[in-house]
Scaffold this active site. Sequence first.
Site, PDB file in Angstrom:
ATOM      1  N   GLU A  27       3.582  -6.698  10.138  1.00 24.81           N
ATOM      2  CA  GLU A  27       4.003  -6.063   8.884  1.00 24.81           C
ATOM      3  C   GLU A  27       3.592  -4.603   8.952  1.00 24.81           C
ATOM      4  OE1 GLU A  27       1.846  -7.594   5.437  1.00 24.81           O
ATOM      5  OE2 GLU A  27       0.007  -7.754   6.604  1.00 24.81           O
ATOM      6  N   ARG A  54     -24.312 -14.873  -3.561  1.00 24.74           N
ATOM      7  CA  ARG A  54     -24.946 -15.620  -4.665  1.00 24.74           C
ATOM      8  C   ARG A  54     -25.739 -14.710  -5.591  1.00 24.74           C
ATOM      9  NH1 ARG A  54     -27.868 -19.898  -0.860  1.00 24.74           N
ATOM     10  NH2 ARG A  54     -28.416 -17.857   0.001  1.00 24.74           N
ATOM     11  N   ARG A  73      -1.110 -15.589  -6.643  1.00 27.80           N
ATOM     12  CA  ARG A  73      -1.666 -15.031  -5.407  1.00 27.80           C
ATOM     13  C   ARG A  73      -3.079 -14.495  -5.630  1.00 27.80           C
ATOM     14  NH1 ARG A  73       1.897 -10.622  -2.270  1.00 27.80           N
ATOM     15  NH2 ARG A  73       1.087  -9.282  -3.898  1.00 27.80           N
ATOM     16  N   LYS A 106      -5.349 -11.076  -0.283  1.00 28.07           N
ATOM     17  CA  LYS A 106      -5.167  -9.671  -0.674  1.00 28.07           C
ATOM     18  C   LYS A 106      -6.535  -9.170  -1.138  1.00 28.07           C
ATOM     19  CE  LYS A 106      -1.672  -6.845  -2.987  1.00 28.07           C
ATOM     20  NZ  LYS A 106      -1.416  -5.921  -1.909  1.00 28.07           N
TER      21      LYS A 106
HETATM   22  N1  PXG Z   1       1.815  -6.359   3.127  1.00 24.83           N
HETATM   23  C1  PXG Z   1       0.696  -5.733   2.743  1.00 24.83           C
HETATM   24  C2  PXG Z   1      -0.402  -5.591   3.703  1.00 24.83           C
HETATM   25  C3  PXG Z   1       0.591  -5.242   1.422  1.00 24.83           C
HETATM   26  O1  PXG Z   1      -0.533  -4.632   1.046  1.00 24.83           O
HETATM   27  C4  PXG Z   1       2.827  -6.044   0.992  1.00 24.83           C
HETATM   28  C5  PXG Z   1       2.852  -6.521   2.290  1.00 24.83           C
HETATM   29  C6  PXG Z   1       3.998  -6.315   0.089  1.00 24.83           C
HETATM   30  O2  PXG Z   1       3.698  -7.347  -0.824  1.00 24.83           O
HETATM   31  P1  PXG Z   1       4.369  -7.421  -2.284  1.00 24.83           P
HETATM   32  O3  PXG Z   1       3.838  -8.691  -2.852  1.00 24.83           O
HETATM   33  O4  PXG Z   1       3.924  -6.187  -3.024  1.00 24.83           O
HETATM   34  O5  PXG Z   1       5.832  -7.459  -2.090  1.00 24.83           O
HETATM   35  C7  PXG Z   1       1.685  -5.356   0.536  1.00 24.83           C
HETATM   36  C8  PXG Z   1       1.666  -4.745  -0.811  1.00 24.83           C
HETATM   37  C9  PXG Z   1       1.217   0.603  -2.720  1.00 24.83           C
HETATM   38  C10 PXG Z   1       0.413  -0.574  -2.369  1.00 24.83           C
HETATM   39  O6  PXG Z   1       0.828   1.279  -3.704  1.00 24.83           O
HETATM   40  C11 PXG Z   1       0.981  -1.765  -1.897  1.00 24.83           C
HETATM   41  C12 PXG Z   1       0.151  -2.844  -1.593  1.00 24.83           C
HETATM   42  C13 PXG Z   1      -1.173  -2.681  -1.742  1.00 24.83           C
HETATM   43  C14 PXG Z   1      -1.708  -1.514  -2.187  1.00 24.83           C
HETATM   44  C15 PXG Z   1      -0.924  -0.457  -2.530  1.00 24.83           C
HETATM   45  O7  PXG Z   1       2.200   0.871  -2.021  1.00 24.83           O
HETATM   46  N2  PXG Z   1       0.499  -4.095  -1.155  1.00 24.83           N
END
Ligand code: PXG
Length: 290
Positions: free
Chosen positions: A184, A105, A52, A151
């Site tokens: 979400e 760039r 990812r 991400k």
């Molecule tokens: N949606 C968003 C917008 C996210 O940022 C998830 C879903 C879940 O994805 P995963 O792959 O982790 O199952 C995320 C997860 C935290 C934290 O500390 C979590 C995320 C980003 C930054 C901090 O809770 N992302």
Amino acid sequence: MGLKVFLNGEFIDEENATVSILDHGLLYGDGVFEGIRAYGKVVFRLKQHLDRLYESAEAIRLEIPMDKETFQGKIIETLKINDLKDAYIRVVVTRGVGDLGLDPRKCKKATVFIITDKIKLYPNEFYENGLPIVISKTRRNHPRTLNPKIKSLNYLNNILGKIDAIDAGVEEALMLSINGEVVECTGDNIFVIKNGELCTPPYEVGSLEGITQKAVIELAKKRGIKTLYKNMMPEDVCNADECFLTGTAAEIIPVVDIDGRKIGEGTPGKITKQLLADFRELAGADGVEY
Ligand code: PXG
């Protein structure tokens, strides 16, 4: 001794780890990241997280100055140097140092850092009693503006959603699409359970393809529970039998109330609890050992 971090090829003390004020990650949120977990010296689904990360980087045409195998080695090395068995791992790649203009760039080399630290777990009561959440007034980024599949370091949309949650006195907020569909939460994917089936929004509405989400779909399948990628409106969440959130930090957290309306019995549901138990068993057994 304090924590060591990986920064641009070196392992250094965290307090000495600094990036330039001309780094485009800071100036523009121009970069990508991953949040990963290790359970008892197993990095959960590290390959999927690296895939990812590289896909996010490719989507913003950012070249990561290492191949995946080398990157994996650096993550493992950072964990070992800090002697961590259970950990939260933050991996960040920014466009690097440029000038004050937008032009990517001008950034000749990406900035790469890896932070590993002890995992801060959410309070147990979240899992035992479930979370109340609210619907954010901030809509999720539309996939044709900044695609939430990437991400990226540009998390202001999510932070505004989080502020809505904080203002309402809760921990999480549900974000809807421009068209009012369920997408979400600010840092977690959402599932509802209706008549024994799991439903989660299709990615086209603009959610991150969660690694925990995918794991949960596989676990449900093993239990003979089907998952539908289904377009949902907020009423579908309110009228669900059960609801839960998934994320790397959260694992699986039951949701029991939305905007003051009880979901199901207003307590964590049976299927949710079963999946959380299944997930915890899987977590320490599915990943890269070190
Ligand atoms: N949606 C968003 C917008 C996210 O940022 C998830 C879903 C879940 O994805 P995963 O792959 O982790 O199952 C995320 C997860 C935290 C934290 O500390 C979590 C995320 C980003 C930054 C901090 O809770 N992302």
